[in-house]
Design a protein around this motif. Structure first.
Motif, PDB file in Angstrom:
ATOM      1  N   TYR A   1      39.967  40.152  36.819  1.00 29.13           N
ATOM      2  CA  TYR A   1      38.901  40.031  35.922  1.00 29.13           C
ATOM      3  C   TYR A   1      38.897  42.137  35.608  1.00 29.13           C
ATOM      4  O   TYR A   1      39.021  42.328  34.577  1.00 29.13           O
ATOM      5  N   ALA A   2      38.674  41.919  36.550  1.00 27.14           N
ATOM      6  CA  ALA A   2      37.811  43.747  36.400  1.00 27.14           C
ATOM      7  C   ALA A   2      38.819  44.376  35.737  1.00 27.14           C
ATOM      8  O   ALA A   2      39.354  45.585  35.201  1.00 27.14           O
ATOM      9  N   LYS A   3      40.457  43.737  36.438  1.00 29.53           N
ATOM     10  CA  LYS A   3      41.824  44.885  36.020  1.00 29.53           C
ATOM     11  C   LYS A   3      41.833  44.487  34.461  1.00 29.53           C
ATOM     12  O   LYS A   3      42.325  45.654  33.725  1.00 29.53           O
ATOM     13  N   ASN A   4      41.567  43.706  34.162  1.00 30.71           N
ATOM     14  CA  ASN A   4      41.937  43.189  32.940  1.00 30.71           C
ATOM     15  C   ASN A   4      41.559  42.756  31.527  1.00 30.71           C
ATOM     16  O   ASN A   4      41.616  42.541  30.178  1.00 30.71           O
ATOM     17  N   TYR A   5      39.815  43.309  32.018  1.00 35.70           N
ATOM     18  CA  TYR A   5      38.895  42.811  31.458  1.00 35.70           C
ATOM     19  C   TYR A   5      39.095  43.866  30.369  1.00 35.70           C
ATOM     20  O   TYR A   5      39.300  43.559  29.047  1.00 35.70           O
TER      21      TYR A   5
ATOM     22  N   ALA B   1      41.095  37.531  30.748  1.00 31.85           N
ATOM     23  CA  ALA B   1      40.771  38.147  31.947  1.00 31.85           C
ATOM     24  C   ALA B   1      39.731  36.755  32.649  1.00 31.85           C
ATOM     25  O   ALA B   1      39.073  36.239  33.554  1.00 31.85           O
ATOM     26  N   VAL B   2      38.043  36.422  31.500  1.00 34.99           N
ATOM     27  CA  VAL B   2      37.345  35.375  32.516  1.00 34.99           C
ATOM     28  C   VAL B   2      37.701  34.185  32.385  1.00 34.99           C
ATOM     29  O   VAL B   2      37.174  33.589  32.907  1.00 34.99           O
ATOM     30  N   LYS B   3      39.050  33.828  31.478  1.00 37.82           N
ATOM     31  CA  LYS B   3      38.711  32.235  31.200  1.00 37.82           C
ATOM     32  C   LYS B   3      39.200  31.547  32.497  1.00 37.82           C
ATOM     33  O   LYS B   3      38.578  30.637  33.051  1.00 37.82           O
TER      34      LYS B   3
ATOM     35  N   LEU C   1      33.831  44.926  40.166  1.00 39.39           N
ATOM     36  CA  LEU C   1      32.120  44.284  39.537  1.00 39.39           C
ATOM     37  C   LEU C   1      31.398  46.053  39.156  1.00 39.39           C
ATOM     38  O   LEU C   1      31.167  46.606  40.070  1.00 39.39           O
ATOM     39  N   ASP C   2      31.139  46.149  37.791  1.00 37.24           N
ATOM     40  CA  ASP C   2      30.598  47.509  37.677  1.00 37.24           C
ATOM     41  C   ASP C   2      29.825  47.240  36.403  1.00 37.24           C
ATOM     42  O   ASP C   2      29.436  46.180  35.297  1.00 37.24           O
ATOM     43  N   LEU C   3      29.536  48.437  35.978  1.00 34.13           N
ATOM     44  CA  LEU C   3      27.911  48.129  34.848  1.00 34.13           C
ATOM     45  C   LEU C   3      28.966  47.902  33.160  1.00 34.13           C
ATOM     46  O   LEU C   3      27.979  48.015  32.646  1.00 34.13           O
ATOM     47  N   GLU C   4      30.287  48.378  33.113  1.00 30.88           N
ATOM     48  CA  GLU C   4      30.959  48.023  31.929  1.00 30.88           C
ATOM     49  C   GLU C   4      31.202  46.150  32.003  1.00 30.88           C
ATOM     50  O   GLU C   4      31.904  45.584  31.354  1.00 30.88           O
ATOM     51  N   ASN C   5      31.587  45.523  33.037  1.00 31.27           N
ATOM     52  CA  ASN C   5      32.688  44.321  32.613  1.00 31.27           C
ATOM     53  C   ASN C   5      30.966  43.447  33.248  1.00 31.27           C
ATOM     54  O   ASN C   5      31.735  41.851  33.414  1.00 31.27           O
ATOM     55  N   LEU C   6      30.098  44.079  33.908  1.00 34.00           N
ATOM     56  CA  LEU C   6      29.219  42.581  34.643  1.00 34.00           C
ATOM     57  C   LEU C   6      28.444  41.543  33.438  1.00 34.00           C
ATOM     58  O   LEU C   6      28.772  40.418  34.134  1.00 34.00           O
ATOM     59  N   ARG C   7      28.038  42.488  32.773  1.00 38.37           N
ATOM     60  CA  ARG C   7      27.205  41.324  31.688  1.00 38.37           C
ATOM     61  C   ARG C   7      28.126  40.452  31.108  1.00 38.37           C
ATOM     62  O   ARG C   7      28.069  39.468  31.348  1.00 38.37           O
ATOM     63  N   PHE C   8      29.751  40.738  30.812  1.00 42.63           N
ATOM     64  CA  PHE C   8      30.498  39.632  30.065  1.00 42.63           C
ATOM     65  C   PHE C   8      30.995  38.963  31.045  1.00 42.63           C
ATOM     66  O   PHE C   8      30.860  37.343  30.326  1.00 42.63           O
TER      67      PHE C   8
END
Length: 240
Positions: free
Chosen positions: A157-161, A168-170, A192-199
């Motif tokens: 997920y993180a790599k494709n976000y 990526a999340v599907k 997981l990080d501050l860029e991708n966590l909320r989504f």
């Protein structure tokens, strides 16, 4: 609200590079909880390249939120969990020389083995989470072996976000829906990080817990641990 468990392995890595006890993993755990973390995660690998067995026992004396011990369920790991009785044990299929977790369990292939391990861990009074890829078949396998929760492996997920976050999340939505259908709790972790966590949180409203270490500790170098933990907690809040 989804709980934030701070993985303090990297604190131990830094300490071990000098071998002089600084920074202290015990202080890092105490401060992380004081700043708002709802759990502490450690991975006491056999080579003790970061968290040591003694660290686990030292942390048991001070952690007041949920203590999560993750690792491959060899005899050493089982003995530690039996002694410590953490709130949660997360089983990962890592080889002893793995740099970090890079795949989830095949819960179908290893059903018999994992079922025995899960039964023993639960007899210690510990909740059991199984690290799995976002595959409903692997989620169902975790249910069959008696796990209480799954931890979704989120590196893909993180790599494709950044390329296509919806795509990526599907798979994680499908896996989480299967877990919810079966009554399993849902954790997530890895990259997981501050860029991708909320989504991820918005896409998986049933998410119980995330375990974050490398990115969070890296951010803390620049932003401070208190500020960083609160920034991560903000990403997990229900409101936009």
């Amino acid at each position: 609200m989804t709980k934030l468990s701070v993985n303090i392995n990297k604190i131990a890595t830094l300490r071990n590079s000098r071998g002089e006890g600084k920074p202290s993993v015990v202080k890092a755990a105490i401060d992380s909880e004081r700043f708002g973390a709802q759990g502490i995660t450690v991975h006491p690998r056999p080579d003790e390249r970061h968290i040591t067995k003694q660290d686990v026992y030292d942390l048991t004396e001070v952690v007041t939120t949920e203590f999560n011990i993750e690792g491959y369920p060899d005899q050493r790991f089982m003995d530690i969990v039996k002694d410590v009785k953490p709130a949660q044990a997360t089983l990962v299929p890592d080889a002893p020389d793995a740099i970090t977790s890079n795949a989830g369990w095949d819960t179908v292939k290893h059903e018999t083995y994992l079922k025995e391990i899960v039964e023993k861990l639960k007899s210690f009074g510990t909740r059991v989470s199984i690290f799995v890829d976002p595959d409903p078949i692997m989620v169902e396998g975790a249910y069959k072996i008696g796990a209480d929760r799954i931890e979704l492996y989120t590196e893909p997920y993180a790599k494709n976000y950044s390329e296509d976050k919806d795509a990526a999340v599907k798979p994680y939505i499908f896996a989480a829906n299967k877990a919810k259908e079966l009554g399993l709790g849902i954790n997530a972790g890895h990259d997981l990080d501050l860029e991708n966590l909320r989504f991820l949180k918005q896409s998986l409203p049933q998410l119980d817990e995330v375990s974050i270490g490398h990115a969070l500790i890296s951010d803390a170098i620049y932003l401070g641990l208190d500020n960083t933990i609160n920034l991560y907690l903000q990403q997990l809040r229900e409101e936009d």
